[in-house]
Design an enzyme around this catalytic site. Sequence first.
Site, PDB file in Angstrom:
ATOM      1  N   TYR A 117       0.551  -0.982  -0.171  1.00 49.82           N
ATOM      2  CA  TYR A 117      -0.097   0.328  -0.071  1.00 49.82           C
ATOM      3  C   TYR A 117       0.864   0.638   0.366  1.00 49.82           C
ATOM      4  O   TYR A 117       2.266   1.263   0.597  1.00 49.82           O
ATOM      5  CB  TYR A 117      -1.033   0.071   1.158  1.00 49.82           C
ATOM      6  CG  TYR A 117      -1.620   0.903   1.177  1.00 49.82           C
ATOM      7  CD1 TYR A 117      -2.998   1.327   0.821  1.00 49.82           C
ATOM      8  CD2 TYR A 117      -1.461   2.261   2.351  1.00 49.82           C
ATOM      9  CE1 TYR A 117      -3.624   2.251   1.313  1.00 49.82           C
ATOM     10  CE2 TYR A 117      -1.825   3.978   1.914  1.00 49.82           C
ATOM     11  CZ  TYR A 117      -2.803   3.904   1.564  1.00 49.82           C
ATOM     12  OH  TYR A 117      -3.888   4.957   1.927  1.00 49.82           O
ATOM     13  N   GLU A 205      -3.560   7.390  -3.996  1.00 50.85           N
ATOM     14  CA  GLU A 205      -3.074   5.916  -3.629  1.00 50.85           C
ATOM     15  C   GLU A 205      -3.323   4.838  -4.299  1.00 50.85           C
ATOM     16  O   GLU A 205      -4.303   4.494  -5.286  1.00 50.85           O
ATOM     17  CB  GLU A 205      -4.599   6.241  -2.890  1.00 50.85           C
ATOM     18  CG  GLU A 205      -5.102   4.520  -2.371  1.00 50.85           C
ATOM     19  CD  GLU A 205      -6.289   4.303  -0.948  1.00 50.85           C
ATOM     20  OE1 GLU A 205      -5.700   5.048  -0.090  1.00 50.85           O
ATOM     21  OE2 GLU A 205      -7.023   4.088  -1.938  1.00 50.85           O
TER      22      GLU A 205
END
Length: 399
Positions: A117, A205
């Site tokens: 992530y 993101e």
Amino acid sequence: MKLHEYQAKDLLSQYGIPVASGYVAETPEQAIEAAQRIDPTGQGPWVLKAQVHAGGRGKAGGVRLARSLEEVRNLSSQMLGMKLVTPQTGPQGKIVHLLYITGDAFYPGPNPIREFYVSLTLDRAIGRDVLIASAEGGVDIEEVAAAHPEAIHKITINPFMGLMPYQAREIVHKLGLTGEAFKNAVDFLIKLYKAYDSLDASLLEINPMLKTSDEKVIALDAKLEIEDNALSVRHQALEALRDLREEEPLETEAREAGLSYIKLDGNVGCMVNGAGLAMATMDMIKLAGGWPANFLDVGGGANVERISKAFQILLKDPAVKVILVNIFGGIVQCDRVARGIIEAYQRLGSIPVPLVVRLQGTNADIAAQILRESGLPIIPAVELWEAAQKVQEALRQTV
């Protein structure tokens, strides 16, 4: 402005960032064509990804794997037009209008595939951009942060220096990458920050950032949000990427009228001038036991036209049971605002919900007299706490 995954990937690729590319489809036939373009042999597999402005698509059935062209047809027929409900959409969900067809990146090779992530966003508490990363990619990062906060790595970025190579290396080291994958991940992060900064993004993101079996690093998914204030000046071309079907219709209408409006879940319509006053007003409503239905800032030019349009927008929300107008007259004079409220009232014919009005600042006494003499059913207030309490009283009477 939120972008779809495919739009975000198109922009990121312009900055040299490796992405898992694909094609957009609005019909099952287009989905089949996209799958054949990706794999002319027709063997697949392919990944079908619903394009909505919300995370958590996978768990909600918005990401599906097809192992044949017939499965591509069947799954796309099921997904297009479906209501996708995720934790980020709320119970109302979002209708799927577009699918993004990609190849399956999980191909076998000499090394294990890993998911990470990575995100860039503004930490408003410190006024700095931050790089956030975790070796626990491909899952809900909120769950990771709650259960294993030690798995979240965070670096603050100096706005004058940008993301420095040593910071990128530090993060990649903490993620446990080595060798060729280490170098590729460092290059990935540096280019990612350049894209984030150049696009005036408020959020970028990548979940997951994938290390492939041959040590490459690519963006398997991407979420990108552009700061609205930058669109009108530095990124006018990006405005064409806005998907109005994904946005709250009243927010779109307000934006076109030059008003700042955000739909909330309450029943008290708020009309204010200034973002700070809006926040204070909503806080006071909550403290008094109410729940704001919106954030609506008419700005410094609180003239008749803007006030009339603001009332129209507020009244289009069926959840609004009471309206609170809270205007501070600095440059704007309160008597002009009072006349604007009266004229707006007359233009609309009536306002079918109780209207609490607090006007303070320049010419507030004149404004109070104007409202008293208007004969309209306006509930006046002097102090903000008084206004919030009168809102609650009006709500009790409407039940």
